[in-house]
Design an enzyme around this catalytic site. Structure first.
Site, PDB file in Angstrom:
ATOM      1  N   ASP A 186      53.641 -34.077   1.715  1.00 36.94           N
ATOM      2  CA  ASP A 186      55.075 -34.511   1.471  1.00 36.94           C
ATOM      3  C   ASP A 186      55.475 -35.900   2.286  1.00 36.94           C
ATOM      4  O   ASP A 186      56.535 -35.824   2.814  1.00 36.94           O
ATOM      5  CB  ASP A 186      55.955 -33.391   1.708  1.00 36.94           C
ATOM      6  CG  ASP A 186      55.769 -32.475   0.861  1.00 36.94           C
ATOM      7  OD1 ASP A 186      54.946 -32.550  -0.113  1.00 36.94           O
ATOM      8  OD2 ASP A 186      56.427 -31.212   0.775  1.00 36.94           O
ATOM      9  N   LYS A 206      54.599 -30.621  -6.160  1.00 40.46           N
ATOM     10  CA  LYS A 206      54.504 -29.332  -6.018  1.00 40.46           C
ATOM     11  C   LYS A 206      56.089 -29.112  -5.998  1.00 40.46           C
ATOM     12  O   LYS A 206      57.031 -29.675  -5.397  1.00 40.46           O
ATOM     13  CB  LYS A 206      54.034 -28.703  -4.763  1.00 40.46           C
ATOM     14  CG  LYS A 206      54.614 -29.315  -3.555  1.00 40.46           C
ATOM     15  CD  LYS A 206      53.711 -29.133  -2.288  1.00 40.46           C
ATOM     16  CE  LYS A 206      54.265 -29.455  -1.220  1.00 40.46           C
ATOM     17  NZ  LYS A 206      55.891 -29.210  -0.572  1.00 40.46           N
ATOM     18  N   CYS A 234      56.953 -27.394   4.915  1.00 35.73           N
ATOM     19  CA  CYS A 234      55.892 -27.449   4.093  1.00 35.73           C
ATOM     20  C   CYS A 234      54.400 -27.453   4.573  1.00 35.73           C
ATOM     21  O   CYS A 234      53.661 -26.991   3.993  1.00 35.73           O
ATOM     22  CB  CYS A 234      55.991 -28.807   3.251  1.00 35.73           C
ATOM     23  SG  CYS A 234      57.596 -28.531   2.013  1.00 35.73           S
TER      24      CYS A 234
HETATM   25  C1  C5J Z   1      59.103 -30.391   3.554  1.00 31.08           C
HETATM   26  C2  C5J Z   1      61.421 -29.412   3.666  1.00 31.08           C
HETATM   27  N1  C5J Z   1      58.260 -31.148   3.003  1.00 31.08           N
HETATM   28  N2  C5J Z   1      61.529 -29.648   4.908  1.00 31.08           N
HETATM   29  N3  C5J Z   1      60.306 -30.144   3.019  1.00 31.08           N
HETATM   30  O1  C5J Z   1      58.735 -29.525   4.538  1.00 31.08           O
HETATM   31  O2  C5J Z   1      62.288 -29.224   2.740  1.00 31.08           O
END
Ligand code: C5J
Length: 241
Positions: free
Chosen positions: A32, A137, A170
């Site tokens: 991400d 995702k 994540c």
């Molecule tokens: C991730 C989030 N990518 N913090 N998402 O960690 O909402």
């Protein structure tokens, strides 16, 4: 797999113990690293976070990505986000909290956390190249509702080098999912970041506690060292003959 004549197995200094990995059975997973989390005006900022706190992870992550590409390692990028019609976004996720904008609302980088919008894309410094896998995702974990498990099986992957944001959300969710599926996860501390330094620290401690209950914690230089040590002397000293 390797473009170089590497020793097939490398040893990465890590906690709670060093770990030997077979390079051809190892993938780099970058979680991400999207503009929505890393840049002002995206999802992360709508939740009230200081997105500049994630910037430190980019350079070390780019160094590991370069090395992985050089080795011909399987590289997987993930992106959290939803279909434009929000059909894969549970109301419980959209309605939660009191963000300045909700998932799907219009923002300066397009609709928040929506596939195809500029904010959903990966930051330029870590942009995927041809042949790399990009997993979209809808959840926090990269295995939930994706083909990641099948892709790793096809490539006979056993070990994951894990980078990305955020450490406690994540990254941790994906590592826990991977651990339950039998993968050895090595989380690279300096290649991960959180909006909350204390959560970053605790997220890493939770992974390596109890003898490595979810995996190992290492860093970019330990991985680069392990790769250099796997290379024949003629290569590590400055190039193949
Ligand atoms: C991730 C989030 N990518 N913090 N998402 O960690 O909402």
């Amino acid at each position: 797999m390797s473009k170089h004549r590497l020793d097939p197995v490398g040893t990465i200094a890590a906690e709670p113990s060093s770990i030997a990995v077979e390079w051809r059975k190892t993938a780099l997973v970058i979680i991400d690293m999207q503009r929505d989390f890393m840049e002002p005006g995206g999802f992360g900022e709508t939740l009230g976070n200081d997105v500049s706190r994630l910037a430190n992870a980019v350079k070390p992550c780019a160094a590991v990505l370069d090395a992985a590409r050089d080795l011909g390692m399987l590289v997987i990028h993930t992106r959290e986000g939803h279909r434009p019609d929000l059909s894969d976004a549970p109301p419980a996720k959209i309605e939660r909290g009191a963000p300045s904008k909700r998932i799907g609302d219009a923002g300066p980088m397009g609709r928040i956390l929506i596939q195809g919008e500029p904010g959903h894309d990966i930051i330029p410094a870590l942009y995927p190249i041809k042949g790399e896998v990009v997993i979209d995702k809808p959840g926090k974990g990269a295995f939930y509702a994706t083909a990641l498990g099948e892709i790793l099986k096809q490539h006979e992957i056993e070990n994951l080098l894990v980078c990305g944001v955020t450490t406690e959300v994540c990254v941790n969710t994906t590592v826990r999912e991977a651990n339950d599926r039998g993968y050895r996860c090595v989380v690279l501390a300096d290649c991960c970041a959180s909006y909350f330094p204390e959560f970053h620290e605790m997220g890493l401690r939770m992974i390596k506690a109890q003898g490595g209950i979810f995996g190992w914690v290492s860093n970019s230089s330990a991985v680069l060292d392990a790769i250099a040590q796997s290379a024949p002397k003629s290569i590590s000293a400055g190039g193949a003959r």
